[in-house]
Scaffold this motif. Structure first.
Motif, PDB file in Angstrom:
ATOM      1  N   LYS A   9       0.824  -1.201   0.000  1.00  0.00           N
ATOM      2  CA  LYS A   9       0.000   0.000   0.000  1.00  0.00           C
ATOM      3  C   LYS A   9       0.866   1.262   0.000  1.00  0.00           C
ATOM      4  N   ALA A  10       2.157   1.086   0.104  1.00  0.00           N
ATOM      5  CA  ALA A  10       3.074   2.230   0.141  1.00  0.00           C
ATOM      6  C   ALA A  10       3.101   2.944  -1.206  1.00  0.00           C
ATOM      7  N   ASP A  11       3.282   4.241  -1.150  1.00  0.00           N
ATOM      8  CA  ASP A  11       3.334   5.075  -2.346  1.00  0.00           C
ATOM      9  C   ASP A  11       4.537   5.998  -2.232  1.00  0.00           C
ATOM     10  N   PHE A  12       5.529   5.825  -3.092  1.00  0.00           N
ATOM     11  CA  PHE A  12       6.741   6.642  -3.022  1.00  0.00           C
ATOM     12  C   PHE A  12       7.367   6.739  -4.404  1.00  0.00           C
ATOM     13  N   ASP A  13       8.346   7.611  -4.514  1.00  0.00           N
ATOM     14  CA  ASP A  13       9.045   7.868  -5.772  1.00  0.00           C
ATOM     15  C   ASP A  13      10.271   6.946  -5.858  1.00  0.00           C
ATOM     16  N   TYR A  14      10.210   5.940  -6.736  1.00  0.00           N
ATOM     17  CA  TYR A  14      11.311   4.996  -6.855  1.00  0.00           C
ATOM     18  C   TYR A  14      12.602   5.687  -7.294  1.00  0.00           C
ATOM     19  N   GLN A  15      12.485   6.648  -8.192  1.00  0.00           N
ATOM     20  CA  GLN A  15      13.676   7.374  -8.654  1.00  0.00           C
ATOM     21  C   GLN A  15      14.380   8.049  -7.483  1.00  0.00           C
ATOM     22  N   LYS A  16      13.596   8.636  -6.596  1.00  0.00           N
ATOM     23  CA  LYS A  16      14.165   9.332  -5.435  1.00  0.00           C
ATOM     24  C   LYS A  16      14.851   8.346  -4.495  1.00  0.00           C
ATOM     25  N   ILE A  17      14.224   7.205  -4.243  1.00  0.00           N
ATOM     26  CA  ILE A  17      14.796   6.202  -3.350  1.00  0.00           C
ATOM     27  C   ILE A  17      16.128   5.693  -3.895  1.00  0.00           C
ATOM     28  N   VAL A  18      16.176   5.417  -5.196  1.00  0.00           N
ATOM     29  CA  VAL A  18      17.407   4.917  -5.819  1.00  0.00           C
ATOM     30  C   VAL A  18      18.495   5.980  -5.778  1.00  0.00           C
ATOM     31  N   LYS A  19      18.130   7.211  -6.081  1.00  0.00           N
ATOM     32  CA  LYS A  19      19.102   8.318  -6.058  1.00  0.00           C
ATOM     33  C   LYS A  19      19.706   8.484  -4.660  1.00  0.00           C
ATOM     34  N   GLU A  20      18.863   8.421  -3.640  1.00  0.00           N
ATOM     35  CA  GLU A  20      19.357   8.570  -2.264  1.00  0.00           C
ATOM     36  C   GLU A  20      20.319   7.452  -1.901  1.00  0.00           C
ATOM     37  N   ALA A  21      20.017   6.227  -2.352  1.00  0.00           N
ATOM     38  CA  ALA A  21      20.905   5.101  -2.061  1.00  0.00           C
ATOM     39  C   ALA A  21      22.257   5.277  -2.733  1.00  0.00           C
ATOM     40  N   ILE A  22      22.264   5.671  -3.993  1.00  0.00           N
ATOM     41  CA  ILE A  22      23.522   5.837  -4.728  1.00  0.00           C
ATOM     42  C   ILE A  22      24.338   6.988  -4.133  1.00  0.00           C
ATOM     43  N   THR A  23      23.649   8.054  -3.732  1.00  0.00           N
ATOM     44  CA  THR A  23      24.330   9.197  -3.108  1.00  0.00           C
ATOM     45  C   THR A  23      24.977   8.789  -1.795  1.00  0.00           C
ATOM     46  N   GLU A  24      24.259   8.025  -0.983  1.00  0.00           N
ATOM     47  CA  GLU A  24      24.801   7.592   0.302  1.00  0.00           C
ATOM     48  C   GLU A  24      26.020   6.697   0.126  1.00  0.00           C
ATOM     49  N   ILE A  25      25.988   5.844  -0.883  1.00  0.00           N
ATOM     50  CA  ILE A  25      27.146   4.995  -1.166  1.00  0.00           C
ATOM     51  C   ILE A  25      28.355   5.855  -1.514  1.00  0.00           C
ATOM     52  N   GLY A  26      28.139   6.919  -2.287  1.00  0.00           N
ATOM     53  CA  GLY A  26      29.226   7.838  -2.598  1.00  0.00           C
ATOM     54  C   GLY A  26      29.581   7.956  -4.057  1.00  0.00           C
ATOM     55  N   TYR A  27      28.690   7.496  -4.933  1.00  0.00           N
ATOM     56  CA  TYR A  27      28.944   7.670  -6.364  1.00  0.00           C
ATOM     57  C   TYR A  27      28.464   9.058  -6.799  1.00  0.00           C
ATOM     58  N   THR A  28      29.255  10.045  -6.407  1.00  0.00           N
ATOM     59  CA  THR A  28      28.939  11.447  -6.701  1.00  0.00           C
ATOM     60  C   THR A  28      30.110  12.163  -7.363  1.00  0.00           C
ATOM     61  N   ASN A  29      31.187  11.414  -7.656  1.00  0.00           N
ATOM     62  CA  ASN A  29      32.363  12.012  -8.287  1.00  0.00           C
ATOM     63  C   ASN A  29      32.224  12.015  -9.803  1.00  0.00           C
ATOM     64  N   ASP A  30      32.685  13.074 -10.419  1.00  0.00           N
ATOM     65  CA  ASP A  30      32.574  13.210 -11.872  1.00  0.00           C
ATOM     66  C   ASP A  30      33.429  12.197 -12.623  1.00  0.00           C
ATOM     67  N   ASP A  31      34.445  11.613 -11.957  1.00  0.00           N
ATOM     68  CA  ASP A  31      35.296  10.654 -12.651  1.00  0.00           C
ATOM     69  C   ASP A  31      34.730   9.233 -12.623  1.00  0.00           C
ATOM     70  N   CYS A  32      33.533   9.065 -12.049  1.00  0.00           N
ATOM     71  CA  CYS A  32      32.867   7.761 -12.061  1.00  0.00           C
ATOM     72  C   CYS A  32      31.669   7.821 -13.015  1.00  0.00           C
ATOM     73  N   LYS A  33      31.614   6.922 -13.968  1.00  0.00           N
ATOM     74  CA  LYS A  33      30.519   6.904 -14.938  1.00  0.00           C
ATOM     75  C   LYS A  33      29.180   6.656 -14.266  1.00  0.00           C
ATOM     76  N   PHE A  34      29.155   5.791 -13.253  1.00  0.00           N
ATOM     77  CA  PHE A  34      27.943   5.554 -12.466  1.00  0.00           C
ATOM     78  C   PHE A  34      27.794   6.700 -11.480  1.00  0.00           C
ATOM     79  N   ASN A  35      26.704   7.459 -11.585  1.00  0.00           N
ATOM     80  CA  ASN A  35      26.607   8.708 -10.828  1.00  0.00           C
ATOM     81  C   ASN A  35      25.171   8.948 -10.366  1.00  0.00           C
ATOM     82  N   ALA A  36      25.038   9.390  -9.117  1.00  0.00           N
ATOM     83  CA  ALA A  36      23.713   9.610  -8.531  1.00  0.00           C
ATOM     84  C   ALA A  36      22.917  10.685  -9.254  1.00  0.00           C
TER      85      ALA A  36
END
Length: 393
Positions: free
Chosen positions: A59-86
């Motif tokens: 019954k939960a309603d949330f933004d999957y894109q936002k959840i995934v982005k937050e997870a990738i950001t927390e991991i630390g893929y935020t550097n421009d030299d990494c192709k995988f990026n939040a």
């Protein structure tokens, strides 16, 4: 006979662990709003693409894109030299709903040709739990020290100590045991970490030997003969999902006992607690840890097996490998008296219908005692009851 045993760990930036983290983030998002959610979320990551698949009924309603982005950001893929990026990833969502055929077997209540109206196991299968008095957490030493190195390496990156570190890393520790089966010395340590272009391999080796290996591993286990292999390929700039495709559930040995204890084959991440692959494996760890903490054995492995839709396990087995202090039959009787292995009771005893699973994803689902309110399967709160049921004080 003396022997050497090795176990590995991977950090949260490893592509398979990126997938596990995203899957458990989706699971927690569902449970936060709807504790009765049924979730089996699988994730694949490659280059800058994230694919969600599996079955979710919630019954939960949330933004999957936002959840995934937050997870990738927390991991630390935020550097421009990494192709995988939040900030630039692409998401494909292929999640469906749980099969009603499976649901009727798991749900409380009668159904056509169902043999019971109790909650049944979400699948057939076998699960193992393991504990041993080699470390304070009652985990095998090789995997415990591998996780310790991986977590410390991530801390060095996230706290800004070494800005050249990148998220994808692996560790491995080899330990020689004496003929009594006790850890004697560390024979080899392997650390491979992704890094930026602005540091040389000799610099990395010198820094991580002092700031990581020498600081984190027990001094009494390190010797002059301990082999240190730090970034042995010589360069590790391309990493994460750019360097390798990641899938949920592909690090099941890292997640458990590093190969020292057996594994039933079922993965954990992305699964709600109605799936006994996860909940019963957590439960078996809880039981085995309490047996060892109660001094009923130095080493203990527990196996349980289930049939889909059926509330009672088809087998329960306790093995102590000759390290038991009382008869194994007495331990098994005490276990059955103190613990209920029905899937619904497992969920209740460990309080598993909560958004706690992101806390378990990385650096081992077992042996973590930093948050017993969440990681309830690490609590040794049944010691006295086991001792009483076994007839020992």
């Amino acid at each position: 006979m003396a022997f050497i045993f090795s176990s590995e760990s991977v950090t949260e930036g490893h592509p398979d662990k990126v997938s596990d983290t995203i899957s458990d983030s989706v699971l927690d998002a569902c449970l936060e709003q709807d504790p009765d959610s049924r979730v089996a979320c699988e994730t694949m990551v490659k280059d800058n693409l994230v694919v969600l698949g599996g079955e979710i009924t919630t019954k939960a309603d949330f933004d999957y894109q936002k959840i995934v982005k937050e997870a990738i950001t927390e991991i630390g893929y935020t550097n421009d030299d990494c192709k995988f990026n939040a900030d630039t990833f692409f998401l494909t969502n292929a999640l469906g709903q749980q099969s009603p055929d499976i649901a009727q077997g798991v749900d409380v209540g009668g159904a056509q040709d169902k043999t019971t109206d109790e909650q049944g196991a979400g699948d057939q299968g076998l699960m193992f739990g393991f504990a041993v008095k080699e470390t304070p957490s009652l985990m095998p030493a090789p995997v415990a020290y591998s996780h310790q190195l991986g977590k410390a390496l991530t801390d060095l990156r996230k706290n800004g100590t070494h800005s050249w570190l990148r998220p994808d890393s692996k560790t491995q520790v080899s330990i020689q045991y004496n003929d009594q089966g006790e850890p004697e010395r560390i024979t080899a340590v392997v650390v491979s970490t992704q890094h930026s272009k602005d540091i040389t391999t000799p610099e990395i080796r010198e820094i991580l030997e002092e700031d990581l290996v020498r600081k984190e591993l027990p001094e009494n286990l390190l010797t002059d003969d301990t082999e240190l292999l730090i970034n042995p390929t010589g360069i590790f700039i391309i990493g994460g999902p750019e360097g390798d495709c990641g899938l949920t559930g592909r690090k099941i040995i890292v997640d458990t006992y590093g190969g020292m204890g057996r594994h039933g084959g079922g993965a954990f991440s992305g699964k709600d607690p109605s799936k006994v692959d996860r909940s019963a494996a957590y439960f078996c760890r809880w039981v085995a840890k309490n047996i060892v903490a109660a001094d009923l054995a130095y080493r203990c492995e527990l196996q349980v097996a289930y049939a889909i839709g059926h509330p009672d396990p088809v087998s329960i087995n306790v093995a102590t490998f000759g390290s038991n202090t009382i008869e194994e039959a007495a331990i098994q009787r005490a276990v059955k008296e103190v613990f209920s292995f029905k899937p619904a009771d497992i969920v209740d005893q460990l309080n598993l219908k909560r958004a706690i699973y992101r806390k378990s994803t990385n650096y081992g689902h077992f042996g973590r005692e930093d948050d017993l309110d969440a990681l309830t399967w690490e609590d040794t709160n049944r010691v006295s009851q086991l001792q009483s049921a076994a007839g020992v004080s």
